[in-house]
Design an enzyme around this catalytic site. Sequence first.
Site, PDB file in Angstrom:
ATOM      1  N   GLU A 148      -5.018  -7.223  15.045  1.00  0.00           N
ATOM      2  CA  GLU A 148      -4.527  -5.895  14.686  1.00  0.00           C
ATOM      3  C   GLU A 148      -5.670  -4.883  14.769  1.00  0.00           C
ATOM      4  OE1 GLU A 148      -1.184  -5.704  11.692  1.00  0.00           O
ATOM      5  OE2 GLU A 148      -2.612  -4.422  10.687  1.00  0.00           O
ATOM      6  N   LYS A 186       0.838  -1.201   0.000  1.00  0.00           N
ATOM      7  CA  LYS A 186       0.000   0.000   0.000  1.00  0.00           C
ATOM      8  C   LYS A 186       0.876   1.255   0.000  1.00  0.00           C
ATOM      9  CE  LYS A 186      -3.542   2.168   2.885  1.00  0.00           C
ATOM     10  NZ  LYS A 186      -4.487   1.986   4.000  1.00  0.00           N
TER      11      LYS A 186
HETATM   12  C1  G6Q Z   1      -2.504  -3.927   7.956  1.00  0.00           C
HETATM   13  C2  G6Q Z   1      -1.242  -3.433   8.467  1.00  0.00           C
HETATM   14  C3  G6Q Z   1      -0.002  -4.115   7.954  1.00  0.00           C
HETATM   15  C4  G6Q Z   1       0.350  -3.767   6.508  1.00  0.00           C
HETATM   16  C5  G6Q Z   1       1.768  -4.215   6.237  1.00  0.00           C
HETATM   17  C6  G6Q Z   1       2.193  -3.953   4.815  1.00  0.00           C
HETATM   18  O1  G6Q Z   1      -3.596  -3.514   8.276  1.00  0.00           O
HETATM   19  O2  G6Q Z   1      -1.179  -2.067   8.347  1.00  0.00           O
HETATM   20  O3  G6Q Z   1      -0.082  -5.507   8.073  1.00  0.00           O
HETATM   21  O4  G6Q Z   1      -0.553  -4.365   5.626  1.00  0.00           O
HETATM   22  O5  G6Q Z   1       2.634  -3.581   7.125  1.00  0.00           O
HETATM   23  O6  G6Q Z   1       2.107  -2.612   4.506  1.00  0.00           O
HETATM   24  P1  G6Q Z   1       2.269  -2.132   3.016  1.00  0.00           P
HETATM   25  O7  G6Q Z   1       1.168  -2.724   2.218  1.00  0.00           O
HETATM   26  O8  G6Q Z   1       2.200  -0.634   3.064  1.00  0.00           O
HETATM   27  O9  G6Q Z   1       3.604  -2.617   2.548  1.00  0.00           O
END
Ligand code: G6Q
Length: 541
Positions: free
Chosen positions: A354, A207
């Site tokens: 989480e 993300k």
């Molecule tokens: C999910 C969390 C966490 C996240 C990862 C990967 O709700 O925020 O598990 O998905 O840290 O993050 P990125 O997709 O930004 O790499």
Amino acid sequence: MSQQLTETQAWQALEAHYQNVKDADLRTLFAEDGERGERLTAEGAELFLDFSKNRVTDETIRLLLDLARERGVEARRDAMFRGEKINITERRAVLHVALRAPAGTRIEVDGQDVVPEVHEVLDRMSAFSEKVRNGGWTGHTGKRIRTVVNIGIGGSYLGPEMAYRALREYRDPALALRFVSNVDGANFEAATEGLDAAETLFIISSKTFTTLETMTNAGVAREWLVGKLGDESAIAKHFVAVSTNTEEVRKFGIDTANMFGFWDWVGGRYSMDSAIGLSTMLSIGPDNYRALLAGFHAMDEHFRTAPLERNLPALLGLLTVWYNNFFRMETLGVMPYAADLARFPAYLQQLQMESNGKHVDLDGRHVTYETGPIIWGEPGTDGQHSFFQLIHQGTKLIPCDLIGFIKPLSANAHQHDLLMANFFAQAEALAFGKTLDEVKAEGTPDYQAPFRVMDGNRPTNIILADKLTPHALGTLVALYEHSVFTQGAVWQIDSFDQWGVELGKVLAKRIIPELSAAGDAPLGHDSSTNALIRRYRAGKA
Ligand code: G6Q
């Protein structure tokens, strides 16, 4: 400031009620009420929930529903569906429900309808998936793609891996998926073992596109690929990105034409049905992927419209509150009776822990009650041969969700009967146990009899679906998403932030340069951390 949970009328009524029913025994409850097993059930979005084997009476359910109403669960749910910024600590809307809304639905964020963008990305994902699946998209040397490696972690990994395993029957056998999540180099090595780079496509799923693990592995993958194919320009045909961060994707060297976007109103752990599901779509194809989304949406509609009395996610969430806050249970087991759902408990661990592992309420006050339980589990029947012993005869109360399917995926119907016989038998044994008289009547010698007694009164929810299809998987995931929502609404916490995870991302960055500094370079941590880092430096030198 809102009223503290424990001060509400509904809570106090539940506390008084708990004193009356805490010792109620499922044997007696069933013996006194021949219809209990039929009545304490609910159905929605093609899922059936039997919650009769819980330590509850009709009064318990009524009071829990009062609690949900007093805490405004319905109003909060409606606010989520309206696109209000209910993730207050990040000032974001929480709209994973928009990811599976049919075209033509209107869901607004800041006055703008987001559904058309969702469908635009879905259409691009479909076109790309078709192209890879039918061989129209080839690698740099003209070879067809045979393996897709998803590089991502947490919310950008657990859902896709869970779904890939769960939907084994629907996969294109000509296209294998592998997953790299851990920053441990062993993970990348194992995942790429035996792969032909010319036939491999990497999806960098992140993300933020800044996560240490993912960006490290993405860099390693780029080196691996360029090393094998001997040409930088190969990257274009072997790397695509799923992200919200166009700028970072471009900097990494991926053509943004091969980027699939999503939005800040999709939380990581709620994103397996966003573009993060690209690997899933590649494997099962766009039609099956849309069936998965339809399953999610069916449960969304059920959650949004069914009265709380018959609302599966609401009931499931409220039962979790009942055990968590009144029985003070610490953990909740989830046991899918489906080998293909092996990663479902791990997926739910992130989703629930989480989301609801929070200690401050929406007004910023320390909560004075327990929040999210510990979630764990393994598929049945495997679990029966290991830790079920403790659930049956240990001293801890562990409520369990047992998930089963009426129709088998495998051609062997007899094996499915064996599996499901165990499924029903476990719930029965947990609830009703075995008395000393029953044990003795079986001819057990006296010296052994007390050890074979099972007290029973161990609660379970039975979740039954027709068959493990993409649609059913969607309904199951959404069931738990909204159960988590219900719990969070009762506890008045922000189920959609993750400051604990963010902290972890920062802390390691400080230590990274210290590990490769000279052995005697000064360190500013506590004495334990300092000594450990010194020992590590000395050991690797
Ligand atoms: C999910 C969390 C966490 C996240 C990862 C990967 O709700 O925020 O598990 O998905 O840290 O993050 P990125 O997709 O930004 O790499």
